[in-house]
Design a protein around this motif. Sequence first.
Motif, mmCIF file in Angstrom:
data_model
loop_
_atom_site.group_PDB
_atom_site.id
_atom_site.type_symbol
_atom_site.label_atom_id
_atom_site.label_comp_id
_atom_site.label_asym_id
_atom_site.label_seq_id
_atom_site.Cartn_x
_atom_site.Cartn_y
_atom_site.Cartn_z
ATOM 1 N N TYR A 174 17.182 -18.190 -11.396
ATOM 2 C CA TYR A 174 16.619 -18.172 -10.149
ATOM 3 C C TYR A 174 15.688 -16.775 -10.332
ATOM 4 O O TYR A 174 15.425 -16.368 -9.296
ATOM 5 N N GLN A 175 15.611 -16.282 -11.585
ATOM 6 C CA GLN A 175 14.594 -15.209 -11.739
ATOM 7 C C GLN A 175 13.209 -15.739 -11.224
ATOM 8 O O GLN A 175 12.748 -17.011 -11.463
ATOM 9 N N GLY A 234 18.071 -16.795 -1.927
ATOM 10 C CA GLY A 234 17.174 -16.797 -0.789
ATOM 11 C C GLY A 234 16.037 -16.811 -1.039
ATOM 12 O O GLY A 234 15.012 -17.244 -0.614
ATOM 13 N N THR A 235 15.464 -15.616 -1.816
ATOM 14 C CA THR A 235 14.287 -15.250 -2.200
ATOM 15 C C THR A 235 13.660 -16.355 -2.972
ATOM 16 O O THR A 235 12.428 -16.637 -3.032
ATOM 17 N N GLY A 275 20.017 -21.853 6.156
ATOM 18 C CA GLY A 275 20.747 -20.918 6.445
ATOM 19 C C GLY A 275 20.923 -20.061 5.173
ATOM 20 O O GLY A 275 21.015 -18.846 5.718
ATOM 21 N N LEU A 276 20.474 -20.340 4.093
ATOM 22 C CA LEU A 276 20.300 -19.381 2.858
ATOM 23 C C LEU A 276 19.168 -18.484 3.002
ATOM 24 O O LEU A 276 19.284 -17.178 2.784
ATOM 25 N N VAL A 277 18.078 -19.326 3.238
ATOM 26 C CA VAL A 277 16.830 -18.496 3.193
ATOM 27 C C VAL A 277 16.650 -17.803 4.597
ATOM 28 O O VAL A 277 16.006 -16.695 4.525
ATOM 29 N N VAL A 303 5.988 -16.648 -5.643
ATOM 30 C CA VAL A 303 7.082 -15.851 -4.843
ATOM 31 C C VAL A 303 6.654 -15.565 -3.165
ATOM 32 O O VAL A 303 5.367 -15.497 -2.983
ATOM 33 N N VAL A 304 7.548 -15.770 -2.506
ATOM 34 C CA VAL A 304 7.348 -15.665 -1.110
ATOM 35 C C VAL A 304 8.182 -14.324 -0.525
ATOM 36 O O VAL A 304 9.175 -14.176 -1.027
#
Length: 1106
Positions: A174-175, A234-235, A275-277, A303-304
């Motif tokens: 998840y990097q 989440g990211t 719910g995670l984000v 990337v957000v």
Amino acid sequence: MGPSAVLGQFGIAVQYSTNYLTACDLGCLEMGQIDDPKVAFAFLRPTCVLLTREQTVGNVQQLSSKLKLVSDGTLQQLQEYVLFPLRFVLKTPGPKKESLVQAVVEEIGYVLIVTCVRSWDVLRELFSELCLCLGSLAEPGKPAPSSDELKVAVLRGLEALLHAAYRDIACQLYQPTMLPGLGTAVSLLLALTEHERSRKVQAAALKCLQVLLHQCDCPQDHVPVSWDEEHALGTTFASFLPGITLTLSRVVAGDMRQGHDVTVRAIRVWYRTVGLVMADDQLSSPEAGKSPAVELGRAGELVVRRTPAWAKDTSGKLAILLKKIISCVSAHQHWRVRLEVVSMSDHLLATSRESLGECVSPLLEALVTMVSDENSTVREKCNVALESVAQRNWDQGGRTFIDVLSENLHSLATSLPRLMRTSDDRHKLSVLNAFLGYLRILGPGVVAVLNSAAHLQRISKALMQVLELDVSDVRIVEERGSADLMGEGTHKTLPQKKKHFLYFTDENVFYSLREICRLLGYYGNIYLLVDHFVDLYRESSAYKKQAALVLNEIIMGAAGVGVEATQERVPVSQDDLRAAVILVSQEYTSLSNWHMSTVSVESDKGEQGYFSPITMLSITNRPEGDLFPHPSERKGLTVHQLNSNIWQICIQLEGIGCMALALGTDFQSILITTLYPVLEKAGDETSLISQYALSTMWDICTACAYGTLKELVNRNSDYLLNDISLNLQRLSLHPHAPRVLAVMFGHSDASLLPLVRDVVQDVLTAMDQSYNERVAVFCAVVHSLLKAFVRWFPAGPGVTEELPGTAGSKRVESNCEKLLDTRQFLLDYRRQKELAEGIMGDAEEQDAEGIEVPPSDLESDMDMDSPDQKAELPSHLAITKEVMERCVHLLSDPSLQLRLKVLDVLELCILVLHAQEDELLPLAHRCWPALLQRLTSDDPLAVLRAFRVLCTLGETCGDFLRKRVSKEVLPKITRSLMNQAPVSAKAGPIYTYTLAYKLQLSVLKGLGSLCLQMDLVDTDLESVSEACLPYLSCKQPLKLQEACISVFRHLIQVDPDAMWFTLSELHCLRSYEPPHPDLHPVLLAGTGRPRNEYTDNVLKLLEEDS
């Protein structure tokens, strides 16, 4: 990493080979799994090498069978060595068979299930290779067109890989640098979920997405995710949030045939991702809006940064998708889907309430909707979720939880009319369940909400618009005739016409609205609600029906009848409930609301036509004529307005029944003012009103503990008859009094007769004084009275209450059982001839002289009394005699409807007086001229009815009328039958609907029994048989043929020889040879004739006669 490197890692020399396996080792292998890495390597090496060289399914299966003989711990040490040949097969360029790829992927999945992935390189490479198996080479980013089995195997392999990876290894996936590869995997999984038709593939893809989110719900133990790891997740998934939410919302709202399991998993992945984000603790962190510390190149564009502006914008977009999802599944057929909606609302309100500002209201509404769910599991979980929501620190801008519920209820009430007009019935039911849920949750707090004028006004107006009835059905006003007043029946057997509403058709929608109204009455202030809706009732005619419906249910709810309450309330006192009932019942039975026009002026021939409503008085004798429209306004009433008035009265009648059930036995004190108007409507000519009034009477019986309607009327007959007697004296002000009397007759027994005798005399006196104006009304009363007499005093064995002709038929059947005795017939004939010539034997003279006639009982009774004094008739016979005397004058009335009613009354009079010949015969003599006019020169409808009366009269006094019928009636009847026979023979099927056909059928049905009862002979029988013969033709309508056969069956009983000869003239069964040569042969006209149109029916009659 090659095989040599793998061997070096484990410290095992390459020179080990299969020769290492000694006999002892093989013996151990047979006993159990291999635990020694050296032995396992030597055992697996040949198969791995063979698979690398020859990539076949058989070699994969051989490797699979050997891997199952190696223990998990040993296989963990050999993991990379074992995976190498399997991965080599996947990496080999060129096309490969799907069966081979599937077998390889399944074996990789097995290895990953029993081992752990400790290397980032292994995780990254296997992840890429498995994703390549899913993707299409021709169209990158789209799933390959492979079999469902292969896709399921690859998805399970991915799931096993993610489960097998150590947490620190898996988090590297998840990097930010892995966003492109991870995005490809997510896109493939979403494409499989949306476009695949296999449920297994869809479910496996959704499960993979759950595992990627670290939100797996499988039974395996999982290491809890730390806050830093969750923040990284989440990211990362913030970049995929639009694609995931949009795709899954389409899946949830997609085809219902995909099954509930796919829908449940899609909802679960949707809200777990959101719910995670959008977690409050993550977005409130300073780390949420920071950019990555390393340079990412083009990957950095994915990337957000979860800034407050981004969160607000995303919340608005998610609210749109959330409303779509909830609207589609909140009323889903399967309870597990609805249960998942509850879980979604609970999860998002617990984790993301602040960040999902615009989503809070629909989430709360979804919970409220499920409070009234039919499934107990859903209801229980929903209640737990709502309790947890209420217990949290709910403070949005200083608003409490109750404030939010109240505002949502106001908002829902505002949009309710629009939703009811534009949505389908399933969505309407969901919206109403939400409304119902708000009321259940608020409980006693409903009082505070309704104390707000804005809330009460909005809720009441919403109910007024939603409950608008569809009154366009013309059949409502067309259906005439009172309900059957003779049959007691039961409340459940009464027919009830279903209400048709303008904005919905599903009955469940109406049941939900009814429950809403009852909950308002249960928790609300009864005085406030009744006053408010009575004001609406008075405010506009457009709201009358809806307001009455709501008032009925509010009173039921206030009494706690039919309410499923979840919270306790302060019970309404019986005095308060009674006061509300009195207020509403007085409003319902007021003159302007109770006596509305239900028929058009042109067809209004009943009470409303004979009495002007302007002069009417209400039940309480209050003059309210100014409340009625002017007659000029009544002329413009349309069918729509008439139907509206009919339904208005029906709903008010239903309301009186509801109020009776609400008060129970306490309604007895109000019965004195409500029973009279209910009985008025029970006798109404509009069928729907009469049915509802009868149902209301049964509700009153239930409430006041009366067993039957008869008991209800008899127990309250004293004050009812008192009102009727008073009102009959002012009939112009109370024109419906005769109708109440008629209903009482229909629902009582002979015990009422002593009480009602004076009232009946008042009716007869009123008929004599001004019958030209009101005779139709009084005839209806007299008709119901005589029907009651027939029921109270059953007919004797000679006369029945059935249709005319049935008694004669029974006599025919009994006579058929007697066989013809020829010898006895000749002996009787000889004796009668000798008597006629004055020849009498000695024995007969002695018998005649020795006969002493004893005095009859009647003569002995007359000797005891004065010769000029006549025994007094019973009251019911005396009343019947008086009624029949008045029928003599009314039979010649110009009104056809009145003549028909009088003929019905006359028939009932004959049935009641059948045993009193001394009274009946003079009356029959007086009625005969007028009855003859009806039979011979009147409208066909009157002729039909008059002939039925003649048949009934013939059954009771046939000998008395024989000469009159023979001379004045039969010639015209037979002439009419003969003239009409050619017409009916040539007519088509439509002829059976004409009045001429009905007249023919009625005459033929009654003519045979009439001839039998009056014992007609010779010329009369010949004329009847001649007139009926054409109806034996097969060209005639079937029912006319059957009726004609019935006539001949009766005639055969009167004179079998003549009828046999007449029928044989048409068609003879056989030739008759004389028994002696001296006798002449019998030649009949029908002998030897070929089959014709009469043959079948004639043969049927001759066979019966033989």
